[in-house]
Structures are given as C-alpha cells and as structure tokens.
Design an enzyme around this catalytic site. Structure first.
Site, mmCIF file in Angstrom:
data_model
loop_
_atom_site.group_PDB
_atom_site.id
_atom_site.type_symbol
_atom_site.label_atom_id
_atom_site.label_comp_id
_atom_site.label_asym_id
_atom_site.label_seq_id
_atom_site.Cartn_x
_atom_site.Cartn_y
_atom_site.Cartn_z
ATOM 1 N N GLY A 73 0.863 -1.610 -0.254
ATOM 2 C CA GLY A 73 0.143 -0.467 0.132
ATOM 3 C C GLY A 73 0.729 1.796 -0.588
ATOM 4 O O GLY A 73 0.326 2.412 -0.574
ATOM 5 N N GLU A 108 3.592 4.342 6.244
ATOM 6 C CA GLU A 108 2.748 3.446 6.137
ATOM 7 C C GLU A 108 1.796 3.959 4.859
ATOM 8 O O GLU A 108 1.309 5.417 5.182
ATOM 9 C CB GLU A 108 1.697 3.309 7.134
ATOM 10 N N ASP A 109 0.038 3.612 4.550
ATOM 11 C CA ASP A 109 -0.075 3.517 3.786
ATOM 12 C C ASP A 109 -1.644 4.579 4.043
ATOM 13 O O ASP A 109 -1.767 5.911 4.409
ATOM 14 C CB ASP A 109 -1.166 3.022 2.591
ATOM 15 N N ASP A 158 -5.760 1.996 10.183
ATOM 16 C CA ASP A 158 -7.201 1.855 10.265
ATOM 17 C C ASP A 158 -7.318 1.514 11.990
ATOM 18 O O ASP A 158 -7.698 2.093 12.836
ATOM 19 C CB ASP A 158 -7.652 0.750 9.155
ATOM 20 N N LYS A 198 -7.556 6.283 10.226
ATOM 21 C CA LYS A 198 -8.763 7.058 9.743
ATOM 22 C C LYS A 198 -9.741 6.693 11.641
ATOM 23 O O LYS A 198 -8.914 6.911 12.531
ATOM 24 C CB LYS A 198 -9.726 5.147 9.777
ATOM 25 N N PHE A 217 -14.105 2.532 3.868
ATOM 26 C CA PHE A 217 -13.115 1.260 3.185
ATOM 27 C C PHE A 217 -12.751 2.838 1.596
ATOM 28 O O PHE A 217 -13.715 3.103 0.733
ATOM 29 C CB PHE A 217 -13.644 0.113 2.361
ATOM 30 N N VAL A 218 -11.360 3.305 1.535
ATOM 31 C CA VAL A 218 -10.800 3.734 0.441
ATOM 32 C C VAL A 218 -9.939 3.261 -0.398
ATOM 33 O O VAL A 218 -9.354 2.323 -0.096
ATOM 34 C CB VAL A 218 -10.303 5.282 1.313
ATOM 35 N N ASP A 240 -5.726 -0.869 -1.932
ATOM 36 C CA ASP A 240 -6.603 -1.443 -2.755
ATOM 37 C C ASP A 240 -7.418 -2.295 -2.168
ATOM 38 O O ASP A 240 -7.484 -2.331 -1.253
ATOM 39 C CB ASP A 240 -5.645 -2.930 -3.091
HETATM 40 P P1 IMP Z 1 -5.228 -1.946 10.903
HETATM 41 O O1 IMP Z 1 -3.677 -2.948 10.741
HETATM 42 O O2 IMP Z 1 -6.302 -2.025 10.954
HETATM 43 O O3 IMP Z 1 -4.609 -0.581 10.919
HETATM 44 O O4 IMP Z 1 -4.933 -2.221 8.730
HETATM 45 C C1 IMP Z 1 -4.204 -1.184 8.416
HETATM 46 C C2 IMP Z 1 -3.547 -1.995 6.726
HETATM 47 O O5 IMP Z 1 -4.890 -2.192 6.302
HETATM 48 C C3 IMP Z 1 -3.435 -1.052 6.089
HETATM 49 O O6 IMP Z 1 -2.222 -0.778 5.591
HETATM 50 C C4 IMP Z 1 -3.435 -1.149 4.574
HETATM 51 O O7 IMP Z 1 -2.948 -1.632 3.705
HETATM 52 C C5 IMP Z 1 -4.973 -2.318 5.279
HETATM 53 N N1 IMP Z 1 -6.037 -1.020 4.933
HETATM 54 C C6 IMP Z 1 -6.994 -0.090 6.285
HETATM 55 N N2 IMP Z 1 -8.434 0.382 5.395
HETATM 56 C C7 IMP Z 1 -8.155 0.814 4.350
HETATM 57 C C8 IMP Z 1 -8.819 0.710 3.181
HETATM 58 O O8 IMP Z 1 -9.727 1.665 3.988
HETATM 59 N N3 IMP Z 1 -7.699 0.660 1.960
HETATM 60 C C9 IMP Z 1 -7.492 -0.218 1.833
HETATM 61 N N4 IMP Z 1 -6.783 -0.916 2.411
HETATM 62 C C10 IMP Z 1 -6.701 0.119 4.439
HETATM 63 MG MG MG Z 2 -0.222 -1.507 4.083
#
Ligand code: IMP
Ligand code: MG
Length: 183
Positions: free
Chosen positions: A40, A95-96, A99, A127, A148-149, A155
């Site tokens: 990402g 990081e992209d 979440d 987020k 979700f984006v 992706d």
């Molecule tokens: P987390 O562990 O829940 O913080 O998720 C982080 C990872 O989930 C990111 O690095 C993304 O790869 C993926 N992710 C979370 N939200 C989104 C979204 O809205 N679109 C696409 N990928 C996401």
């Molecule tokens: Mg990621």
C-alpha cells in the site's frame, strides 16, 4: 464500485510536500532510513522520499493483514522482511493507512526490538476513531472518516492501486430481482 474522490491528487501533492519539509527539518544532519510497508505505501513512499532533502535510505517490508476482505482480521503476517540492519538507525515507518492500528503496533514492537536509535511513523491516512491500540503517529497526512478507500497505492483485492487520488469504495448495489448477493 468506485465512489467519489475523498482526497484529490492536488491535495495529496501539497500534503506530501509539507510532510517532506517537516521530515527534512526534523532529521537535519542525519540520514534517516525510510521503511515502506508494502504494498500500500509504495506510491506514498516514492513521492515522500523525493520530498525529503536529505541523504536518506529506503527499505521495504511486506505485511499481510487483510487478504481480499475489507474488514480487519487482526492477523498480521510478515511476508517480506527488511534487508537493512536497524541498529543505531533513525527509522521512519512509512504507512499508507492506519485503520485499527493493529498492523502498526505489531510492526512498531518488532522493529523496536532491533535496536534503532529512533523509531517514528509517517502515515498518509488515519481513520478517525477506530484505533484499538495506543498509537504514536509523528506525521499524519490526512484524517479521514472510517470508510473503505482505494487509490494512491491502496487496493481492494489488489485493484485500484494506480488511481492518482484517494476515492471511497461503495458497496455494489443489490442485484435486481431481490436476490441477495454476497456482502
Ligand atoms: P489496521 O491494522 O487495521 O490499522 O490496517 C492497516 C492496513 O490495512 C493498511 O496498511 C492497509 O493495507 C489496510 N487497510 C486499512 N484500511 C484500508 C482501506 O480503507 N483501504 C485499503 N486498505 C486498507
Ligand atoms: Mg498497508
């Protein structure tokens, strides 16, 4: 189904430049190691690295937490580890999107154990209100709603990473005739 633009290419360009300036000031006199979290962050990393006017290095690591689903599973797996030795390095995780924060807290713990001189995070998107873990994000591009984006590296099932801006992803409309499709 692709929805409307949430963060435009123009806004991304301006914010990446601003983040680059801050990083350039904060790390003056040092050569930071930028660690991009694949896949990402690949596009953000490429733009951010060019916006930092320092003799930096880059490395990448791939972590899988989602598969093709759009909800966090909490399961994090290292798919590709770093090449670089972090001992004594000033490490900046790129990081992209954050979440739940599970991916990042897992990463941070793992990288801290490798003895860096410092460890900070630069996340393009965060987020609002979803983080389950206590997160210390030094640099944040944009706070966005918990939808979700896709685009600019992000992706869904490996698609849309090449979009130049960040767009909402909308659920497909229910099939005609009342048949209920997979949600
Ligand atoms: P987390 O562990 O829940 O913080 O998720 C982080 C990872 O989930 C990111 O690095 C993304 O790869 C993926 N992710 C979370 N939200 C989104 C979204 O809205 N679109 C696409 N990928 C996401
Ligand atoms: Mg990621």
């Amino acid at each position: 189904m692709l929805g409307p633009v949430l963060v435009s290419e123009k806004e991304i360009t301006a914010q990446v430049a601003a983040l680059g300036e801050r990083i350039t000031e904060d790390y003056a006199g040092r050569a930071p190691l930028l660690i991009g979290v694949l896949k990402g962050a690949f596009m953000f990393m490429a733009d951010l690295a060019r916006a930092v006017a320092l003799p930096l290095e880059v490395d990448f690591m791939a972590i899988s937490s989602y598969g093709a689903a759009t909800k966090t599973s909490g399961i994090v797996r290292i798919v590709k580890d770093l090449d670089a030795d972090l001992t004594g390095r000033h490490v900046l995780i790129v990081e992209d999107i954050v979440d739940s924060g599970l991916t990042l807290s897992y990463l941070r713990k793992g990288l801290l154990a490798r003895g860096p001189a410092s460890l900070e995070v630069c996340a393009l998107l965060v987020k609002t209100g979803l983080q389950r873990a206590e997160l210390d994000l030094r640099y944040v591009g944009f706070q966005i709603p918990p939808d979700f984006v896709v685009g600019y590296g992000l992706d869904v099932a490996e698609r849309y990473r090449n979009l130049p801006d960040i767009r909402l992803l909308e659920p497909a409309p229910p099939a005609a005739g009342g048949a209920s499709g997979a949600s």
